[in-house]
Design an enzyme around this catalytic site. Structure first.
Site, PDB file in Angstrom:
ATOM      1  N   CYS A   1       0.874  -1.168   0.000  1.00 21.18           N
ATOM      2  CA  CYS A   1       0.000   0.000   0.000  1.00 21.18           C
ATOM      3  C   CYS A   1       0.911   1.218   0.000  1.00 21.18           C
ATOM      4  O   CYS A   1       2.107   1.110   0.259  1.00 21.18           O
ATOM      5  CB  CYS A   1      -0.863   0.033   1.258  1.00 21.18           C
ATOM      6  SG  CYS A   1      -1.876  -1.447   1.454  1.00 21.18           S
TER       7      CYS A   1
ATOM      8  N   ARG B   1       1.608   1.531  -6.014  1.00 19.50           N
ATOM      9  CA  ARG B   1       1.795   0.563  -4.936  1.00 19.50           C
ATOM     10  C   ARG B   1       0.514  -0.213  -4.627  1.00 19.50           C
ATOM     11  O   ARG B   1       0.543  -1.201  -3.883  1.00 19.50           O
ATOM     12  CB  ARG B   1       2.251   1.277  -3.657  1.00 19.50           C
ATOM     13  CG  ARG B   1       3.551   2.031  -3.817  1.00 19.50           C
ATOM     14  CD  ARG B   1       3.897   2.752  -2.540  1.00 19.50           C
ATOM     15  NE  ARG B   1       4.157   1.830  -1.459  1.00 19.50           N
ATOM     16  CZ  ARG B   1       5.316   1.248  -1.210  1.00 19.50           C
ATOM     17  NH1 ARG B   1       6.346   1.502  -1.988  1.00 19.50           N
ATOM     18  NH2 ARG B   1       5.466   0.419  -0.207  1.00 19.50           N
TER      19      ARG B   1
ATOM     20  N   TRP C   1      -3.697  -1.901  -1.488  1.00 25.43           N
ATOM     21  CA  TRP C   1      -3.666  -3.153  -2.251  1.00 25.43           C
ATOM     22  C   TRP C   1      -4.103  -4.216  -1.260  1.00 25.43           C
ATOM     23  O   TRP C   1      -3.374  -4.558  -0.334  1.00 25.43           O
ATOM     24  CB  TRP C   1      -2.257  -3.425  -2.777  1.00 25.43           C
ATOM     25  CG  TRP C   1      -2.171  -4.594  -3.704  1.00 25.43           C
ATOM     26  CD1 TRP C   1      -2.547  -4.630  -5.022  1.00 25.43           C
ATOM     27  CD2 TRP C   1      -1.666  -5.894  -3.400  1.00 25.43           C
ATOM     28  NE1 TRP C   1      -2.302  -5.868  -5.546  1.00 25.43           N
ATOM     29  CE2 TRP C   1      -1.767  -6.668  -4.575  1.00 25.43           C
ATOM     30  CE3 TRP C   1      -1.141  -6.488  -2.258  1.00 25.43           C
ATOM     31  CZ2 TRP C   1      -1.362  -7.991  -4.643  1.00 25.43           C
ATOM     32  CZ3 TRP C   1      -0.738  -7.815  -2.318  1.00 25.43           C
ATOM     33  CH2 TRP C   1      -0.855  -8.559  -3.502  1.00 25.43           C
TER      34      TRP C   1
ATOM     35  N   ASN D   1       0.921   0.449   6.080  1.00 29.53           N
ATOM     36  CA  ASN D   1       1.396  -0.410   4.987  1.00 29.53           C
ATOM     37  C   ASN D   1       2.181  -1.554   5.624  1.00 29.53           C
ATOM     38  O   ASN D   1       3.075  -1.312   6.435  1.00 29.53           O
ATOM     39  CB  ASN D   1       2.312   0.390   4.051  1.00 29.53           C
ATOM     40  CG  ASN D   1       3.019  -0.500   3.042  1.00 29.53           C
ATOM     41  OD1 ASN D   1       2.470  -1.491   2.586  1.00 29.53           O
ATOM     42  ND2 ASN D   1       4.255  -0.155   2.714  1.00 29.53           N
TER      43      ASN D   1
ATOM     44  N   GLU E   1      10.500 -13.365 -20.070  1.00 34.53           N
ATOM     45  CA  GLU E   1      10.231 -11.960 -19.752  1.00 34.53           C
ATOM     46  C   GLU E   1       9.213 -11.371 -20.740  1.00 34.53           C
ATOM     47  O   GLU E   1       8.318 -10.614 -20.345  1.00 34.53           O
ATOM     48  CB  GLU E   1      11.547 -11.174 -19.776  1.00 34.53           C
ATOM     49  CG  GLU E   1      11.434  -9.683 -19.575  1.00 34.53           C
ATOM     50  CD  GLU E   1      10.810  -9.259 -18.240  1.00 34.53           C
ATOM     51  OE1 GLU E   1      10.599 -10.116 -17.368  1.00 34.53           O
ATOM     52  OE2 GLU E   1      10.494  -8.067 -18.105  1.00 34.53           O
TER      53      GLU E   1
ATOM     54  N   HIS F   1       7.235 -31.159 -25.386  1.00 41.26           N
ATOM     55  CA  HIS F   1       6.967 -32.078 -24.275  1.00 41.26           C
ATOM     56  C   HIS F   1       5.657 -31.726 -23.569  1.00 41.26           C
ATOM     57  O   HIS F   1       5.594 -31.719 -22.339  1.00 41.26           O
ATOM     58  CB  HIS F   1       8.139 -32.056 -23.292  1.00 41.26           C
ATOM     59  CG  HIS F   1       9.429 -32.469 -23.914  1.00 41.26           C
ATOM     60  ND1 HIS F   1       9.725 -33.768 -24.247  1.00 41.26           N
ATOM     61  CD2 HIS F   1      10.488 -31.725 -24.321  1.00 41.26           C
ATOM     62  CE1 HIS F   1      10.929 -33.816 -24.801  1.00 41.26           C
ATOM     63  NE2 HIS F   1      11.406 -32.585 -24.871  1.00 41.26           N
TER      64      HIS F   1
END
Ligand code: AGP
Length: 578
Positions: free
Chosen positions: A2, A27, A71, A97, A451, A474
């Protein structure tokens, strides 16, 4: 994760707090709230993002207050669970937080003592604990309350009619104090502070600070301690969008300069790494992929074995050799990475942190810190910090191998400038209509593929997976169809011939293949459905150029689909929970 902010001074606090929270939204952004100390505590808490236009805040009078952008961890995103939280009397307000690990037992105890809770959050125990101890003044009450908390926290407290101050406490979550002229701020990072002052104090774990408009007093275990102020290295312009529609695009375009700087960060081999026989890297997400690239780069030229571990899994492995352990983390606040480094310390391994954030938690854990100097990265998707990590780590591989990458490192930024101009709308068309996307590569281009897939899924919400090209037969082959394009990274080198065969095998199943290859490579361009050219170069320039192309492919696809670019749903810039 947060974001928290506090302001005390002479300006209307509400607008300072709301503007600051907008800059901390990376955040977490599922709800937000402020508390302003006027005649009484004025409270506003709301589910969802901060509206663009927000006239309500003008009714909040007062020049001191605290704010929070959330969050969710404990309790769904809702008005009730949004911070600030109050004590029973409504006179003490707290933003927090972190995670209070023992909140259930504290809550039970406080409820038995008559406290009434309004939310499902762990954080709400803090104002009630402070209320419980409030007889001896706010500072002492906070000190006693922190003694009861286990877990991580950075929190700010105001009290109605309190002596014009904010009390701040920190343990394992970041908290920066901004020292202005007749005004002071406190925030999760320096970004929202820059509009008011460049002088900051980074609090240490277990610090409790009493902040008034004229300054700050910091205490540890009840004793006054000195915490020197330093100047923020980032400028105000660094944290603004600078004409780009999104921070992500701005940060992608900053990469030539970021890479050029990052390869110059290390001028010599750090003492800790002199004569090493092996190395371990711990990291999460994109930072883990940078670590994997380093493994391929170093092992092929120096014969030094590198273990690259997901930080979240590190503690489940048997104790490693006493090799140095390097934590790679843009934010320096990733809980899994930081606790992996703590585990390494408990094995007496020398530790190094590679991070982009000065004063972040990881810098207090490691024996040595290497600073990425990529500038603030605001978009949740890591781009320039990833390139900076690759630059610093490639330079480390160069130093450990007696200069095997020296000449190429110094010109790799030119390859990035080249691909920033690339147009590939047909590839964006194909990706934006896809059901799934599979990215393949071999050797150092396997982590590049990982990435690329992470970037795509993170911001476009299209299912995307990266594979070592050899693995795709595979199992994943069963998923191939016309609407699951494959993106293959295929520069010349030891992986070229076999990648060429893999591409043909995929095409034979009717699956379209987008290939990233060298501009002069007619053969690979001929067999691909869509071809995205990279400049001539070597393994380093190919890694950098292909990474940036895949960032742009993800970015342009997400823009095409109208996605929220800088703040993807459910994600946050730093993940401070394990
Ligand atoms: C990358 O785009 C992500 N946002 C994420 O994977 C990130 O790299 C990861 O959370 C690690 O963060 P750190 O580098 O701050 O430790």
């Amino acid at each position: 994760v947060c974001g928290i902010i506090g302001y005390i001074g002479s300006r209307p606090a509400a607008s300072v707090l709301i503007e600051g929270l907008r800059q901390l939204e990376y955040r977490g952004y599922d709800s937000f709230g402020i508390a302003v100390n006027g005649q009484k505590i004025g409270l506003l808490k709301r589910n969802g993002r901060i509206p663009e236009d927000f006239p309500e805040i003008n009714s909040f009078l007062g020049t001191a207050g605290i704010g929070h952008t959330r969050w969710a961890t404990h309790g769904i995103p809702s008005d009730r669970n949004a911070h600030p939280h109050l004590d029973c009397s409504g006179r003490i307000a707290v933003v927090h937080n972190g995670i209070i690990e023992n909140y259930l037992s504290l809550k039970k105890e406080l409820e038995q003592g008559g406290h009434c809770f309004q939310s499902e959050t762990d954080s709400e125990v803090i104002p009630h604990l402070i209320e419980e101890y409030s007889g001896k003044g706010l500072l002492e009450a906070v000190r006693r309350a922190t003694g009861r908390l286990t877990g991580s926290y950075a929190f700010l407290v105001i009290e109605e009619g309190g002596r014009g101050r904010i009390i701040a406490a920190k343990k394992s979550s970041p908290l920066v104090i901004g020292c202005g002229d007749g005004e002071m701020l406190a925030a999760s990072d320096a970004t929202p502070i820059l509009d008011y002052t460049e002088r900051v104090i980074y609090l240490e774990d277990d610090d409790i600070a009493s902040i008034s408009p004229d300054g700050v007093e910091v205490f540890q275990n009840g004793c006054r301690v000195e915490r020197p102020a330093s100047l923020i290295e980032w400028s105000r312009e660094d944290v603004k969008r600078g004409g780009f529609p999104h921070f992500m695009e701005k940060e992608i375009f900053e990469q030539p300069e970021v890479l050029a700087n990052s390869v110059r960060v290390l001028t010599e081999l750090p003492d800790i790494l002199e004569g090493v026989k092996g190395l371990t890297l711990v990291a999460c997400g994109s930072s883990f992929h940078a670590g994997l690239i380093f493994k391929y780069l170093l092992e092929r030229v120096a014969g030094i074995p590198v273990r690259c571990e997901l930080a979240s899994e590190f503690k489940y492995h048997p104790s490693p050799a006493r090799d140095p352990v390097i934590a790679v983390t843009q934010s320096g606040e990733t809980a899994d990475t930081n606790s992996a480094l703590q585990v390494a310390r408990s094995y007496n391994c020398p530790t190094i942190a590679i991070t982009n954030v000065l004063g972040s938690s990881v810098t207090r854990i490691a024996d040595m810190v290497i600073f990425l100097k990529a500038g603030p990265e605001i978009s949740v998707a890591a781009t320039k910090s990833f390139i900076a990590q690759c630059g610093v780590l490639a330079r480390l591989a160069d130093l450990l191998s007696g200069g095997k990458y020296r000449t190429t490192l110094l010109k790799a930024n030119v390859a990035i400038s080249d691909v920033l101009r690339a147009e590939f709308e047909d590839a964006v068309d194909l990706c934006s209509g896809a059901r799934s996307l599979f990215y393949i590569g071999r050797g150092a281009f396997y982590p590049v593929a990982l990435e690329g897939a992470l970037k795509m899924k993170e911001i476009s919400y299209i299912h995307a997976e990266g594979f070592a090209a050899g693995e795709i037969k595979h199992g994943p082959f069963a998923l191939l169809s016309e609407d699951t394009p494959v993106i293959a990274v295929c520069p010349p080198g030891e992986t070229y011939e076999v990648m060429n065969s893999n591409i043909k095998e995929i095409k034979a199943r009717g699956t379209p293949v987008i290939v990233l290859g060298r501009r002069s490579d007619r053969e690979i361009s001929r067999i691909s459905d869509l071809f995205i050219p990279m400049p001539e170069g070597d393994i380093i320039t190919d890694i950098m150029a292909s990474t940036v192309i895949l960032q742009l492919l993800a970015y342009r696809t997400a823009v095409r689909l109208g996605r929220e670019i800088d703040r993807p749903k459910n994600l946050a810039k730093c993940v401070t929970v394990e």
